[in-house]
Write a protein that holds these residues in place. Structure first.
Motif, PDB file in Angstrom:
ATOM      1  N   GLY A 215      -3.476   8.440   1.264  1.00  0.00           N
ATOM      2  CA  GLY A 215      -4.979   7.800   1.403  1.00  0.00           C
ATOM      3  C   GLY A 215      -5.207   6.843   2.545  1.00  0.00           C
ATOM      4  N   ALA A 216      -4.440   5.635   1.852  1.00  0.00           N
ATOM      5  CA  ALA A 216      -4.388   4.967   2.475  1.00  0.00           C
ATOM      6  C   ALA A 216      -3.219   4.488   4.069  1.00  0.00           C
ATOM      7  CB  ALA A 216      -2.612   4.049   2.125  1.00  0.00           C
ATOM      8  N   GLU A 217      -2.564   5.760   4.281  1.00  0.00           N
ATOM      9  CA  GLU A 217      -2.575   6.138   5.759  1.00  0.00           C
ATOM     10  C   GLU A 217      -3.726   6.779   6.071  1.00  0.00           C
ATOM     11  OE1 GLU A 217       0.797   9.081   5.222  1.00  0.00           O
ATOM     12  OE2 GLU A 217       2.368   8.193   4.627  1.00  0.00           O
ATOM     13  N   ARG A 218      -4.606   7.357   5.538  1.00  0.00           N
ATOM     14  CA  ARG A 218      -5.749   7.699   6.750  1.00  0.00           C
ATOM     15  C   ARG A 218      -6.704   6.746   6.749  1.00  0.00           C
ATOM     16  NH1 ARG A 218      -8.253  13.670   4.800  1.00  0.00           N
ATOM     17  NH2 ARG A 218      -6.629  14.872   5.041  1.00  0.00           N
ATOM     18  N   LEU A 219      -5.948   5.160   6.346  1.00  0.00           N
ATOM     19  CA  LEU A 219      -7.230   3.883   6.392  1.00  0.00           C
ATOM     20  C   LEU A 219      -6.538   3.309   7.228  1.00  0.00           C
ATOM     21  CD1 LEU A 219      -8.952   4.079   2.736  1.00  0.00           C
ATOM     22  CD2 LEU A 219      -9.396   4.931   5.115  1.00  0.00           C
ATOM     23  N   ALA A 220      -4.946   3.410   7.856  1.00  0.00           N
ATOM     24  CA  ALA A 220      -4.191   2.733   7.935  1.00  0.00           C
ATOM     25  C   ALA A 220      -4.006   1.205   7.892  1.00  0.00           C
ATOM     26  CB  ALA A 220      -4.652   2.425   9.852  1.00  0.00           C
ATOM     27  N   LEU A 221      -3.268   1.445   6.346  1.00  0.00           N
ATOM     28  CA  LEU A 221      -3.642   0.459   4.875  1.00  0.00           C
ATOM     29  C   LEU A 221      -1.798   0.880   5.174  1.00  0.00           C
ATOM     30  CD1 LEU A 221      -6.451   0.835   2.469  1.00  0.00           C
ATOM     31  CD2 LEU A 221      -6.375  -1.194   4.562  1.00  0.00           C
ATOM     32  N   GLU A 222      -1.630  -0.796   5.310  1.00  0.00           N
ATOM     33  CA  GLU A 222      -0.284  -1.144   4.716  1.00  0.00           C
ATOM     34  C   GLU A 222       0.650  -1.567   4.608  1.00  0.00           C
ATOM     35  OE1 GLU A 222       1.898   0.736   8.689  1.00  0.00           O
ATOM     36  OE2 GLU A 222       0.723  -1.339  10.057  1.00  0.00           O
TER      37      GLU A 222
ATOM     38  N   TRP B 279       0.858  -0.936  -0.250  1.00  0.00           N
ATOM     39  CA  TRP B 279      -0.306   0.031   0.100  1.00  0.00           C
ATOM     40  C   TRP B 279       1.228   0.982   0.205  1.00  0.00           C
ATOM     41  CZ3 TRP B 279      -4.712  -0.293  -1.420  1.00  0.00           C
ATOM     42  CH2 TRP B 279      -5.533  -1.388  -0.755  1.00  0.00           C
ATOM     43  N   ALA B 280       0.343   2.365  -0.718  1.00  0.00           N
ATOM     44  CA  ALA B 280       1.116   3.602  -0.760  1.00  0.00           C
ATOM     45  C   ALA B 280       0.401   4.728  -0.528  1.00  0.00           C
ATOM     46  CB  ALA B 280       2.172   2.862  -1.477  1.00  0.00           C
ATOM     47  N   GLY B 281       0.835   6.316  -0.582  1.00  0.00           N
ATOM     48  CA  GLY B 281       0.049   7.376  -0.777  1.00  0.00           C
ATOM     49  C   GLY B 281      -0.889   7.375   0.744  1.00  0.00           C
TER      50      GLY B 281
ATOM     51  N   ALA C 183       8.895   8.852  -5.468  1.00  0.00           N
ATOM     52  CA  ALA C 183       8.713  10.218  -6.320  1.00  0.00           C
ATOM     53  C   ALA C 183       8.360  10.039  -7.217  1.00  0.00           C
ATOM     54  CB  ALA C 183      10.724  10.005  -6.133  1.00  0.00           C
ATOM     55  N   ALA C 184       7.803   9.349  -8.011  1.00  0.00           N
ATOM     56  CA  ALA C 184       6.591   9.420  -9.717  1.00  0.00           C
ATOM     57  C   ALA C 184       4.780  10.106  -8.445  1.00  0.00           C
ATOM     58  CB  ALA C 184       7.214   8.707 -10.690  1.00  0.00           C
ATOM     59  N   THR C 185       5.129   8.830  -7.551  1.00  0.00           N
ATOM     60  CA  THR C 185       3.167   8.721  -7.370  1.00  0.00           C
ATOM     61  C   THR C 185       3.103   9.730  -6.253  1.00  0.00           C
ATOM     62  OG1 THR C 185       4.054   6.236  -5.883  1.00  0.00           O
ATOM     63  CG2 THR C 185       2.916   6.324  -8.072  1.00  0.00           C
ATOM     64  N   THR C 186       3.710  10.050  -5.494  1.00  0.00           N
ATOM     65  CA  THR C 186       4.084  11.295  -4.386  1.00  0.00           C
ATOM     66  C   THR C 186       3.928  12.656  -5.491  1.00  0.00           C
ATOM     67  OG1 THR C 186       5.555   9.749  -2.484  1.00  0.00           O
ATOM     68  CG2 THR C 186       5.324  12.451  -3.048  1.00  0.00           C
TER      69      THR C 186
ATOM     70  N   THR D 212      -4.846   6.664  -2.943  1.00  0.00           N
ATOM     71  CA  THR D 212      -4.957   5.714  -2.579  1.00  0.00           C
ATOM     72  C   THR D 212      -4.277   4.957  -3.139  1.00  0.00           C
ATOM     73  OG1 THR D 212      -6.836   6.057  -0.618  1.00  0.00           O
ATOM     74  CG2 THR D 212      -5.823   3.652  -0.790  1.00  0.00           C
ATOM     75  N   ILE D 213      -3.359   3.505  -3.020  1.00  0.00           N
ATOM     76  CA  ILE D 213      -2.300   3.042  -3.999  1.00  0.00           C
ATOM     77  C   ILE D 213      -2.306   1.806  -3.692  1.00  0.00           C
ATOM     78  CG2 ILE D 213      -0.211   3.480  -5.853  1.00  0.00           C
ATOM     79  CD1 ILE D 213       0.213   6.388  -5.613  1.00  0.00           C
ATOM     80  N   ALA D 214      -1.578   0.871  -4.715  1.00  0.00           N
ATOM     81  CA  ALA D 214      -2.097  -0.190  -4.778  1.00  0.00           C
ATOM     82  C   ALA D 214      -0.592  -0.471  -5.378  1.00  0.00           C
ATOM     83  CB  ALA D 214      -2.810  -1.677  -4.355  1.00  0.00           C
ATOM     84  N   ARG D 215       0.631  -0.746  -4.976  1.00  0.00           N
ATOM     85  CA  ARG D 215       1.703  -1.212  -5.995  1.00  0.00           C
ATOM     86  C   ARG D 215       2.262  -2.079  -5.972  1.00  0.00           C
ATOM     87  NH1 ARG D 215       5.033   4.136  -3.693  1.00  0.00           N
ATOM     88  NH2 ARG D 215       5.494   2.376  -2.374  1.00  0.00           N
TER      89      ARG D 215
END
Length: 371
Positions: A47-54, A43-45, A123-126, A151-154
């Motif tokens: 948005g993912a951090e706000r949802l506690a996705l890691e 998980w990245a982004g 760096a690119a997605t940020t 909210t990104i899934a890499r």
């Protein structure tokens, strides 16, 4: 070698995409009785951090986000409509010389190369998250505003369908993003499509800097770069997928962007599982058969006048580039892209641009080799 972007137009299509992304032919179990392992997903982004996705991306969490729900609580975040695309796949693929270096290098160097690639993807997605992610609200979506994050899934993959080395990352951007007031909304897709060349330029600029810091000699060519130690004929030998597409294009007379996509589909093979150790050994044997020795090639590059003088002076690799420096380098690349675009037909992009518009003879963009 620009970043490519494509929409998943339904939840069912996106679930199928997840199953495809979660199985990389490079990773299999150690024994024949073990099932194929999952590819490296994360998980990245913000948005993912706000949802506690890691950590790893599970199928259940992926499907919840596709449906606009909080994977942890089940709370409705957005309301999908009939025309609601659940998300977009933005893919970042390393230059072929980087993938070949990764495949033939010792394990420690492989890890460093892969870390540089992942850092460049981040760096690119940020950059996308900070400057090109917008949502709408109000009647008819009249109010347009920047989001607070994506909210990104890499998913990190390592080979092409022809089992040549090909480092690439699929960044799935969910159509569900937090606003700055804490509410959630859908994304404006047009901004993501318009930003794909810029995101690709940021990725390449960051990757080139990271590899130089790691001691690699880099040759820049307009909008892209390659590693000096990998000869072009070796790049070509490890680009079987590309060669197959070019041959199909010649056979069937494909010249348009749509035709080149058809050539890619005609030559697309089913994924073939292979064990990690077997693949690395096969790549090394292929290099030996071609008379290529990576250690010798790197030593020759190091002894060349420009690099030899640097070693003699005892100078160290450049410090980590700041975001401003990376973006400045990317902007220079983008100006070249714009000039090239004005000089050619405006509709050419993606695969067609990669296969037909070769500004530098022997340059081997790898966007469509991956899978």
């Amino acid at each position: 070698m620009v970043a490519s972007i494509s929409a998943r137009k339904s939840v069912a299509a996106a679930v199928s995409y997840f199953k495809h992304m979660a199985s990389d032919e490079y990773y299999t179990g150690k024994g024949e009785q073990q099932p194929e392992a999952e590819a490296d997903g994360e998980w990245a982004g913000r948005g993912a951090e706000r949802l506690a996705l890691e950590g790893p991306v599970s199928k259940a969490d992926f499907e919840a986000m596709l449906s606009g729900r909080d994977p942890k609580t089940g709370e409705r975040l957005t309301q999908p409509g009939k025309s609601h695309a659940p998300g977009w796949d933005m893919t970042f693929s390393a230059p072929k010389s980087v993938s070949v270096m990764w495949a033939l290098a010792p394990e420690a160097d492989r890890k460093a190369t892969e870390a540089a690639h992942r850092s460049a993807v981040h760096a690119a997605t940020t950059h996308l998250e900070d400057t090109h992610a917008f949502t709408r609200r109000g009647k008819g979506g009249a109010v347009r505003e920047p989001v607070a994050g994506l909210t990104i899934a890499r998913f990190h993959h390592h080979t092409s369908r022809d089992l040549d080395p090909q480092l690439h990352t699929h960044a799935f951007i969910f159509n569900c993003a937090p606003r700055r007031d804490g509410s959630w909304g859908s994304l404006v897709s047009r901004d993501l499509y318009k930003a794909q060349k810029e995101a690709g330029a940021v990725y390449r600029a960051h990757l080139a800097h990271e590899l130089e810091r790691g001691g690699h000699a880099v040759d820049r060519y307009g909008t892209t770069f390659r590693l000096t130690a990998i000869p072009r004929d070796i790049e070509r030998a490890f680009s079987k997928r590309r060669q197959a597409i070019e041959q199909a294009a010649d056979t069937y007379g494909y010249r348009s962007p749509k035709g080149m996509e058809q050539a890619a589909l005609r030559t697309r093979q089913a994924k073939r599982p292979a064990q990690r150790a077997a693949l690395f050994e096969a790549w090394k044997q292929e290099a030996r058969a071609l008379g290529f020795d990576l250690s010798r090639a790197r030593l020759q590059v190091a002894r060349a006048p420009a690099h030899g003088q640097q070693a003699k002076n005892g100078s160290r690799p450049a410090p980590a580039p700041s975001t401003d420096r990376v973006l400045a380098s990317a902007q220079r690349m983008l100006s070249v892209i714009a000039e090239t675009s004005r000089a050619t037909s405006s509709g050419d992009s993606g695969l067609a641009a990669n296969l037909r518009e070769r500004a530098n003879p022997g340059d081997l963009p790898s966007e469509r080799e991956r899978d």
